[in-house]
Design an enzyme around this catalytic site. Structure first.
Site, PDB file in Angstrom:
ATOM      1  N   SER A   9       0.850  -1.189   0.000  1.00  0.00           N
ATOM      2  CA  SER A   9       0.000   0.000   0.000  1.00  0.00           C
ATOM      3  C   SER A   9       0.889   1.243   0.000  1.00  0.00           C
ATOM      4  CB  SER A   9      -0.946   0.002   1.204  1.00  0.00           C
ATOM      5  OG  SER A   9      -0.216  -0.039   2.406  1.00  0.00           O
ATOM      6  N   ALA A  10       2.040   1.148   0.687  1.00  0.00           N
ATOM      7  CA  ALA A  10       3.035   2.232   0.688  1.00  0.00           C
ATOM      8  C   ALA A  10       2.466   3.556   1.175  1.00  0.00           C
ATOM      9  CB  ALA A  10       3.639   2.401  -0.706  1.00  0.00           C
ATOM     10  N   TYR A  43      -9.048  -3.102   3.710  1.00  0.00           N
ATOM     11  CA  TYR A  43      -8.468  -3.983   4.718  1.00  0.00           C
ATOM     12  C   TYR A  43      -7.813  -3.255   5.891  1.00  0.00           C
ATOM     13  CZ  TYR A  43      -3.481  -3.517   3.590  1.00  0.00           C
ATOM     14  OH  TYR A  43      -2.207  -3.055   3.432  1.00  0.00           O
ATOM     15  N   LYS A  44      -7.552  -1.957   5.716  1.00  0.00           N
ATOM     16  CA  LYS A  44      -6.838  -1.267   6.775  1.00  0.00           C
ATOM     17  C   LYS A  44      -7.609  -0.022   7.174  1.00  0.00           C
ATOM     18  CE  LYS A  44      -2.405   0.051   6.154  1.00  0.00           C
ATOM     19  NZ  LYS A  44      -0.986  -0.186   5.889  1.00  0.00           N
ATOM     20  N   TYR A  75      -4.470 -10.791  -5.526  1.00  0.00           N
ATOM     21  CA  TYR A  75      -3.416 -10.600  -6.533  1.00  0.00           C
ATOM     22  C   TYR A  75      -3.814 -11.182  -7.894  1.00  0.00           C
ATOM     23  CZ  TYR A  75       0.210  -9.634  -2.932  1.00  0.00           C
ATOM     24  OH  TYR A  75       0.970  -9.100  -1.930  1.00  0.00           O
ATOM     25  N   HIS A  89       6.664 -11.437  -0.210  1.00  0.00           N
ATOM     26  CA  HIS A  89       5.856 -10.804   0.849  1.00  0.00           C
ATOM     27  C   HIS A  89       6.522 -11.060   2.202  1.00  0.00           C
ATOM     28  CE1 HIS A  89       2.341  -9.392   3.077  1.00  0.00           C
ATOM     29  NE2 HIS A  89       1.826  -8.990   1.929  1.00  0.00           N
ATOM     30  N   GLY A  90       6.247 -10.222   3.179  1.00  0.00           N
ATOM     31  CA  GLY A  90       6.662 -10.496   4.562  1.00  0.00           C
ATOM     32  C   GLY A  90       5.824 -11.649   5.106  1.00  0.00           C
ATOM     33  N   ASP A  91       6.373 -12.406   6.058  1.00  0.00           N
ATOM     34  CA  ASP A  91       5.635 -13.597   6.523  1.00  0.00           C
ATOM     35  C   ASP A  91       4.501 -13.250   7.500  1.00  0.00           C
ATOM     36  OD1 ASP A  91       7.067 -12.944   8.743  1.00  0.00           O
ATOM     37  OD2 ASP A  91       8.182 -14.841   8.872  1.00  0.00           O
ATOM     38  N   ASP A 204     -38.966   7.905  18.518  1.00  0.00           N
ATOM     39  CA  ASP A 204     -38.334   8.547  17.360  1.00  0.00           C
ATOM     40  C   ASP A 204     -39.258   9.632  16.807  1.00  0.00           C
ATOM     41  OD1 ASP A 204     -36.827   9.088  15.108  1.00  0.00           O
ATOM     42  OD2 ASP A 204     -37.425   7.272  14.026  1.00  0.00           O
TER      43      ASP A 204
HETATM   44  C1  SPV Z   1     -33.756   5.963  11.016  1.00  0.00           C
HETATM   45  O1  SPV Z   1     -32.894   5.075  11.051  1.00  0.00           O
HETATM   46  O2  SPV Z   1     -34.048   6.656  11.988  1.00  0.00           O
HETATM   47  C2  SPV Z   1     -34.445   6.260   9.758  1.00  0.00           C
HETATM   48  C3  SPV Z   1     -34.626   5.194   8.769  1.00  0.00           C
HETATM   49  O3  SPV Z   1     -34.917   7.367   9.602  1.00  0.00           O
HETATM   50  S1  SPV Z   1     -36.150   4.478   9.079  1.00  0.00           S
HETATM   51  O4  SPV Z   1     -36.172   4.000  10.452  1.00  0.00           O
HETATM   52  O5  SPV Z   1     -36.358   3.417   8.133  1.00  0.00           O
HETATM   53  O6  SPV Z   1     -37.194   5.524   8.912  1.00  0.00           O
HETATM   54 MG    MG Z   2     -34.945   8.563  11.279  1.00  0.00          MG
END
Ligand code: SPV
Ligand code: MG
Length: 430
Positions: A9-10, A43-44, A75, A89-91, A204
């Site tokens: 990756s260098a 990967y990193k 590869y 490669h390094g081991d 929510d």
């Molecule tokens: C949330 O993750 O709060 C979202 C997506 O708004 S959903 O719950 O599908 O509305």
């Molecule tokens: Mg939401």
């Protein structure tokens, strides 16, 4: 003269690289495969130095005859093209995420009679320190903020998982897995309103205020480097939204996604079972414009989330809104759906893509989750958000533990449900 292939990756060049290059060059004409930014990120961590610059650095090292691009950790493609006599490669890759890659290299070499040469790897304490420093740099707002845009350019589809505190942030940051012979990681985090509220024991309904949402983001930012997409609910009042944009931009969030609803907002997955009002195109376009006008860097993005399908307003309405919101300045669209199948999302993707080739589209396949990221990507989506799965998997596990302790009057019976004390003590390192 024999031919030799060495891949790196260098991103951080140290004495070990110079040594292995010079030993590899002793075996024959040396071609170095430089991993692309995307391959390093899988990967990193995201590289600090861009691909072209890393190529220039390697090209100038004594012993390097040719440079080629290696686009995946595997590869296979380059070995088939170049058929080198030796791969060096390094081991240290005998264990860990690269061990499968090593197996593949051995197979590929066997097919045409090439040979793997491994040199002993010496771990250097200062490199480990540097890795820590690199992560600190990547976590800085100016490095983290543009990352989502950068990744959108690099990868056809990004995989995003919800995080709602430091610990879940660490899971999204550090989990790696193998899929079809490739190492895979998540590309970033979704700070969901549902999960952030639920983790605080609240519904929510835009009840958790911005200060508290920003506090959650800060907790995640303190321990991670990956880009963050904030679920910004409705974006709040038109007059307040520019302040949110400025705050998010300043702390290093990459994108806020706001949904075209107004008034009392509830979770979209309730669909039409509760009363929810969609904002008019005009009202919501004004909010997008106000947000875009408030932004100061070119990095930050505002996505418009369209609720027409969830609220059963039809595909034409969804598309009309998408056109209007892009015109108002939205950097991308999230098309939401609570259908059990992905068909309506596929239709939207196809029709939107026919008009807008470049505008990124995000999707949230919670109810239609048989579809893979790869298929969504093929059909035109750029960001796939797994919006609530860490909290949904944690809650039943915690509840079961609580119930089992109550049933038995002791905790011995939950030993098998819990990680060991030793593991929890060392999970988060000093
Ligand atoms: C949330 O993750 O709060 C979202 C997506 O708004 S959903 O719950 O599908 O509305
Ligand atoms: Mg939401």
């Amino acid at each position: 003269m024999k031919t030799v292939y060495l891949c790196m990756s260098a991103d951080v060049i140290h004495n070990g690289h110079i040594k292995i290059i010079s030993r590899a060059a002793e075996l024959g004409e040396l071609t170095v495969g430089v991993l692309t930014d995307e391959a390093v990120a899988t990967y990193k961590r995201y590289p600090l130095i861009p691909f072209e610059e890393r190529c220039e650095i390697i090209r100038s090292i004594k012993g390097v005859a040719n440079i080629v691009k290696q686009s995946t950790l595997s590869y296979n493609e380059n070995l088939q093209k170049l058929k080198p006599d030796y791969v060096v490669h390094g081991d240290n890759w005998r264990t860990g995420v690269q061990s499968t890659v090593r197996e593949q290299v051995i197979e590929a070499l066997k097919a045409y009679g090439g040979e793997l040469v491994e040199f002993p790897y010496t771990a250097q304490a200062d490199i480990a320190d540097f890795e820590k420093d690199a992560r600190k740099i990547l976590a800085m707002p100016e490095r983290r903020r543009p990352r989502l845009r950068e990744l959108l350019k690099l990868k056809p589809v990004l995989s995003i998982l919800e995080a709602h505190n430091g610990l879940t942030g660490l899971i999204v940051e550090n989990t790696t897995a193998e899929r079809e012979g490739h190492v895979v990681q998540f590309d970033g985090m979704w700070v969901s309103s549902l999960c952030d509220s639920t983790a605080k024991g609240k519904p929510d309904i835009e009840l958790v205020d911005i200060t508290s949402r920003v506090n959650t983001i800060e907790q995640i930012m303190e321990v991670t480097t990956k880009p963050i997409i904030l679920d910004g609910d409705t974006g709040g009042m038109l007059e307040h939204f520019p302040y949110l944009v400025k705050t998010l931009e300043r702390i290093g969030v990459s994108t806020v996604i706001i949904e075209d609803k107004e008034g009392f907002k509830q979770n979209s997955l309730f669909g039409t079972s509760v009363k929810q009002t969609q904002a008019s195109i005009e009202t919501f376009s004004k909010k997008i414009m106000a947000g875009k006008a408030a932004q100061t860097t070119p990095d930050f993005m505002i996505f418009a989330r369209i609720e027409s399908l969830v609220l059963e307003q039809g595909m034409e309405d969804a598309l009309a809104r998408a056109r209007a919101f892009v015109k108002a300045g939205a950097d991308g669209i999230l098309i939401h759906s609570k259908s059990k199948t992905p068909d309506e999302v596929f239709e939207f993707l196809e029709r939107f893509r026919a008009e807008f080739k470049e505008v990124p589209i995000a999707v949230v396949p919670t109810t239609y989750n048989t579809v893979t990221e790869e298929e969504l990507g093929r059909r035109g989506a750029n960001i796939v958000i797994h919006a609530n799965h860490l909290i949904r998997s944690a809650f039943p596990a915690m509840e079961k533990t609580a119930k089992t302790i109550l049933e038995n009057g002791r905790s011995r019976d939950v030993n098998d449900l819990c990680m060991s004390i030793k593991d929890i003590l060392t999970l988060v390192k000093l």
